[in-house]
Design a protein around this motif. Structure first.
Motif, PDB file in Angstrom:
ATOM      1  N   ILE A   6      -7.014   3.492  84.915  1.00  0.00           N
ATOM      2  CA  ILE A   6      -7.558   1.967  84.865  1.00  0.00           C
ATOM      3  C   ILE A   6      -8.344   1.869  83.646  1.00  0.00           C
ATOM      4  O   ILE A   6      -9.538   2.126  83.591  1.00  0.00           O
ATOM      5  N   LEU A  15      -3.282  -0.582  84.392  1.00  0.00           N
ATOM      6  CA  LEU A  15      -2.822   0.849  85.045  1.00  0.00           C
ATOM      7  C   LEU A  15      -1.809   1.471  83.925  1.00  0.00           C
ATOM      8  O   LEU A  15      -0.762   0.929  83.833  1.00  0.00           O
ATOM      9  N   ARG A  47      -8.572  -1.378  91.098  1.00  0.00           N
ATOM     10  CA  ARG A  47      -8.039  -1.828  89.836  1.00  0.00           C
ATOM     11  C   ARG A  47      -8.932  -3.429  89.413  1.00  0.00           C
ATOM     12  O   ARG A  47      -9.152  -3.301  88.350  1.00  0.00           O
ATOM     13  N   TYR A  60      -9.479   8.094  89.440  1.00  0.00           N
ATOM     14  CA  TYR A  60      -8.063   7.628  89.334  1.00  0.00           C
ATOM     15  C   TYR A  60      -7.727   6.959  90.726  1.00  0.00           C
ATOM     16  O   TYR A  60      -8.133   7.556  91.595  1.00  0.00           O
ATOM     17  N   HIS A 335       1.796  -2.302  92.091  1.00  0.00           N
ATOM     18  CA  HIS A 335       0.845  -3.255  92.384  1.00  0.00           C
ATOM     19  C   HIS A 335       1.444  -4.856  92.480  1.00  0.00           C
ATOM     20  O   HIS A 335       0.998  -5.323  93.495  1.00  0.00           O
TER      21      HIS A 335
END
Length: 351
Positions: A6, A15, A47, A60, A335
């Protein structure tokens, strides 16, 4: 190894697949070559910068994985290199390798592929720990799952039905409702077109009405009048990740002695609520996350899952529901797909 980093809080575009250092393992950990990881709503929070990893966890994203053990720490006895496993993680699943405490590792269930097993640990441990270990959902009771077509929902429907529970779900369109029905849900409610409280009352024998009760209590010479709506029926347990906007309606949907468990606040964490139903119906409201629990608590949950859930999977009563598999390099697309909410079940990333 390669991992999804991120680069800054923001949209899916932050990402990025990058070369990073291999993880090192402690004495009580195993190193897994990741075959698959699965997306969870918590990954989106991380995120965005609103759900940071616990202290000491991998930076992560990725809260579950499946794969093959590459190495074990000096105090690890159950596992050995070459074992095919899946694992509950505190982070690090969006990578080619991940280190995890041995107590959070499970064998790949019989009848499930190594890749598909990556969709199991987080949802199974979340549902089993909240609904069954803490809320004590039992055979013959009724159970409402908000978001029945989600990864959490698709598992919860199956395990609850297997254990003799009457299952209610909410979802936002007919395709999702049909999927829930096919998995065994008894009552499927479109929350966009129906009042789920009224539907639950109707389906559980209530008359859809209420009785207004006035209670008076004296405390420090002050009298309080509490107006309480006492409903005729309802479900025994509710699993909810919406939060604030649903809180009052959830309380109104519970039967006497009902239990509400909150596992997220996608609709917001702040609301105004009439607490009187808690008193009148003897309700219990609980909330808990999974990621921040201690390794010891996670190991206890994993042990219970292997004992109670893995046999149901081996018997074909519960199966992972996979919507789509993407390469790890396409984590951003995963995502976007998750945030669109069009998916049914889990989205996998494959290193």
């Amino acid at each position: 190894m390669k991992a999804i980093v991120i680069t800054s809080p923001g949209g899916p575009e932050v990402l990025q697949l990058q070369d990073v250092e291999d993880p090192s393992i402690r004495d009580d950990e195993v190193l897994i070559q990741v075959a698959a990881t699965a997306l969870n709503r918590a990954d989106v929070g991380q995120r965005l910068g609103s759900y940071p990893p616990p202290k000491g966890a991998s930076p992560y994203p990725g809260l579950e994985c499946s794969g093959t053990i590459l190495a074990v720490g000096s105090s690890v006895h159950r596992w050995k290199p070459g074992d095919q496993v899946c694992a509950l993680l505190s982070g690090g699943g969006y990578a080619e390798k991940v280190a995890v405490p041995e107590g959070q590792v499970l064998p790949v269930p019989e009848g499930v592929s190594l890749r598909d097993a990556g969709a199991l640990p987080e949802v199974v441990c979340t549902v089993w720990s909240t609904v069954f270990m803490m809320s004590r959902l039992s055979p013959g009771e009724s159970f409402l799952i908000h978001g029945g077509s989600s990864g959490i929902g698709t598992f919860a429907i199956q395990i609850a039905k297997h254990l003799g529970v009457r299952v209610f779900v909410t979802a936002g369109n007919e395709e999702k409702l049909a999927a829930c029905k096919n998995l065994g849900a008894d009552v499927c409610i479109n929350y966009k077109t129906e009042d789920f409280v009224a539907r639950i009352k109707e389906e559980t024998g209530g008359k859809g009405g209420s009785t207004l009760m006035m209670l008076s209590s004296q405390l420090a010479s002050v009298w309080y009048d509490i107006s309480v709506w006492c409903f005729d029926a309802g479900v025994d347990v509710i699993l909810d990740n919406v939060g604030g906007p649903y809180l009052q309606r959830n309380l109104d949907s519970l039967n006497i002695g009902g239990r509400l468990f909150l596992i997220g606040f996608v609709g917001g964490a702040v609301t105004e609520v009439n607490l009187a139903p808690l008193l009148i119906k003897r309700l219990t409201v609980q909330a808990a996350g999974l990621r921040s629990r201690s390794p010891e608590n996670k190991a206890e949950i994993v042990k219970e899952v292997e004992k109670h859930v893995w046999p149901a999977i081996a018997a074909g009563k519960v199966k992972p529901v996979i919507y789509k598999s993407l390469p790890l390099s396409e984590a951003a697309e995963g995502h976007r797909l998750m945030e669109s909410s069009i998916h049914i079940g889990k989205i996998l990333l494959i290193p």
